[in-house]
Design an enzyme around this catalytic site. Structure first.
Site, PDB file in Angstrom:
ATOM      1  N   HIS A 236       3.627   1.721  -1.883  1.00 34.45           N
ATOM      2  CA  HIS A 236       3.821   1.962  -3.318  1.00 34.45           C
ATOM      3  C   HIS A 236       2.520   2.463  -3.960  1.00 34.45           C
ATOM      4  CE1 HIS A 236       6.833  -1.484  -2.767  1.00 34.45           C
ATOM      5  NE2 HIS A 236       7.596  -0.486  -3.165  1.00 34.45           N
TER       6      HIS A 236
ATOM      7  N   MET B 296       5.451   0.346   6.045  1.00 32.18           N
ATOM      8  CA  MET B 296       5.336  -0.707   5.032  1.00 32.18           C
ATOM      9  C   MET B 296       6.622  -0.774   4.221  1.00 32.18           C
ATOM     10  SD  MET B 296       1.498  -0.611   3.647  1.00 32.18           S
ATOM     11  CE  MET B 296       0.138  -0.780   4.794  1.00 32.18           C
TER      12      MET B 296
ATOM     13  N   LYS C  50       9.389   7.468   3.105  1.00 30.90           N
ATOM     14  CA  LYS C  50       9.930   6.286   3.798  1.00 30.90           C
ATOM     15  C   LYS C  50      11.443   6.201   3.576  1.00 30.90           C
ATOM     16  CE  LYS C  50      10.577   1.917   5.040  1.00 30.90           C
ATOM     17  NZ  LYS C  50      11.131   1.159   3.977  1.00 30.90           N
TER      18      LYS C  50
ATOM     19  N   GLY D 186       8.653   8.013  -2.032  1.00 29.00           N
ATOM     20  CA  GLY D 186       8.153   7.993  -0.665  1.00 29.00           C
ATOM     21  C   GLY D 186       9.128   8.620   0.322  1.00 29.00           C
TER      22      GLY D 186
ATOM     23  N   ASP E 263       0.808  -1.228   0.000  1.00 28.32           N
ATOM     24  CA  ASP E 263       0.000   0.000   0.000  1.00 28.32           C
ATOM     25  C   ASP E 263       0.841   1.277   0.000  1.00 28.32           C
ATOM     26  OD1 ASP E 263      -2.287  -1.454  -0.168  1.00 28.32           O
ATOM     27  OD2 ASP E 263      -2.897  -1.192   1.920  1.00 28.32           O
TER      28      ASP E 263
HETATM   29  P1  AMP Z   1      11.143   0.363  -3.291  1.00 34.10           P
HETATM   30  O1  AMP Z   1      10.308  -0.581  -4.091  1.00 34.10           O
HETATM   31  O2  AMP Z   1      11.385  -0.087  -1.893  1.00 34.10           O
HETATM   32  O3  AMP Z   1      12.399   0.788  -4.009  1.00 34.10           O
HETATM   33  O4  AMP Z   1      10.275   1.673  -3.132  1.00 34.10           O
HETATM   34  C1  AMP Z   1       9.750   2.336  -4.261  1.00 34.10           C
HETATM   35  C2  AMP Z   1       9.163   3.643  -3.836  1.00 34.10           C
HETATM   36  O5  AMP Z   1       8.114   3.422  -2.892  1.00 34.10           O
HETATM   37  C3  AMP Z   1      10.183   4.560  -3.141  1.00 34.10           C
HETATM   38  O6  AMP Z   1       9.944   5.901  -3.543  1.00 34.10           O
HETATM   39  C4  AMP Z   1       9.852   4.363  -1.686  1.00 34.10           C
HETATM   40  O7  AMP Z   1      10.206   5.468  -0.882  1.00 34.10           O
HETATM   41  C5  AMP Z   1       8.343   4.209  -1.743  1.00 34.10           C
HETATM   42  N1  AMP Z   1       7.868   3.533  -0.546  1.00 34.10           N
HETATM   43  C6  AMP Z   1       8.303   2.359  -0.031  1.00 34.10           C
HETATM   44  N2  AMP Z   1       7.659   2.080   1.123  1.00 34.10           N
HETATM   45  C7  AMP Z   1       6.799   3.112   1.337  1.00 34.10           C
HETATM   46  C8  AMP Z   1       5.863   3.417   2.368  1.00 34.10           C
HETATM   47  N3  AMP Z   1       5.683   2.613   3.415  1.00 34.10           N
HETATM   48  N4  AMP Z   1       5.153   4.557   2.269  1.00 34.10           N
HETATM   49  C9  AMP Z   1       5.330   5.387   1.210  1.00 34.10           C
HETATM   50  N5  AMP Z   1       6.204   5.159   0.207  1.00 34.10           N
HETATM   51  C10 AMP Z   1       6.930   4.041   0.267  1.00 34.10           C
END
Ligand code: AMP
Length: 280
Positions: free
Chosen positions: A39, A186, A151, A149, A37
């Site tokens: 993403h 998340m 995050k 994010g 959620d």
């Molecule tokens: P990742 O797949 O981990 O490389 O993350 C892809 C994008 O999703 C990045 O911009 C992250 O910062 C964002 N993201 C990952 N987890 C979260 C979260 N819990 N809340 C908001 N955005 C997130």
């Protein structure tokens, strides 16, 4: 609507070119898949702001400093495509390693300063990998807006910097961290937690929220560290890469929250590295 999965650079270009010619606003949401959620909140933000939305899924080998971590990273492409159906995205860009880094690839994008601390210090090469792939994704998709994010707050700062420094005409939009009900941020890596570790994982955020409350009241972070580290240890965290208060804008270290700050943590629980950050 099932979005087309695009695996070839020329096909992506052929798709995007008419959108750009028609003056449509193109948004991109870069991910490494195993969508949750967090993403999907970025996808929703992109859909609300843009005429066309491209979600990218690429587990980027260049940003992993540990081969085991790369091998274990969850890959769930079919589920991911299903989760994107209800958003009506226009394309899912899923390049393979050869599309992204063909034979002879020799360019590295490196952002200095911002990457000296936090995950830059504890994961050598990580942000060069991120900066290189994100530069390529910006250019491949010709996106007008890119959604990241909070995050990964340091990453958000790094990609904002590189877009400005390289004159890439994209606006980087930061979106708030989405959490489980118990406060755990998340993350695709949460899938790797054992049932037992999952029970204790939210302690990281609990400890950070308590510290943030004390920092807002004027406390010095040094005074809060022993109790915080002890609580993490008791919850089963085996090591803490960092637990630091930094300025929100340039990530310089702070002793106390006398300017807008951010509390950052990375810690290991049962072999899984969890990160989180909150505004102070
Ligand atoms: P990742 O797949 O981990 O490389 O993350 C892809 C994008 O999703 C990045 O911009 C992250 O910062 C964002 N993201 C990952 N987890 C979260 C979260 N819990 N809340 C908001 N955005 C997130």
């Amino acid at each position: 609507m099932i979005a087309p999965i695009v695996r070839d650079k020329a096909a992506l270009r052929a798709m995007v070119t008419p959108w750009k010619r028609a003056g449509e606003v193109v948004g991109v949401v870069p991910t490494m898949g195993a969508l949750h959620d967090g993403h999907l909140s970025l996808v929703a933000a992109a859909k609300a702001a843009c005429d066309r939305v491209i979600v990218t899924i690429f587990v980027n080998p260049k940003q992993f400093n540990n081969p085991e971590d790369l091998a274990n990273y969850p890959r769930t492409e079919e589920d991911d495509a299903r989760k994107l159906e209800r958003f009506g995205v226009d394309a899912i860009w899923v390049p393979d390693g050869d599309q992204m880094y063909p034979e002879g690839f020799s360019t590295n994008v490196s952002v200095s300063g911002l990457t000296d601390c936090l995950c830059g210090a504890t994961r050598p090469g990580h942000f060069d990998g991120v900066a290189t792939v994100v530069s390529k994704l910006f250019l491949q998709t010709s996106a007008d807006q890119a959604f990241f994010g909070e995050k990964d707050y340091q990453q958000l700062q790094v990609v904002t910097r590189l877009a400005a420094d390289l004159d890439i005409p994209v606006t980087v939009v930061g979106c708030p961290t989405i959490r489980e009900e118990d406060g755990l941020a998340m993350s695709s890596r949460n899938l790797l937690l054992s049932d037992r570790a999952r029970v204790y994982a939210p302690v990281l955020n609990e400890v950070m929220e308590e510290m943030a409350e004390a920092l807002r009241g004027g406390a010095e972070i040094a005074a809060l560290m022993p109790k915080a580290l002890k609580r993490l240890e008791v919850a089963g965290f085996t090591s803490v890469d960092y637990l630091e208060l930094r300025r929100a804008d340039d990530l310089q270290l702070l002793d106390r929250a006398d300017v807008p700050g951010r509390l950052f943590a990375a810690a290991w629980l049962a072999g899984v590295r969890l990160i989180d950050n909150i505004a102070v």
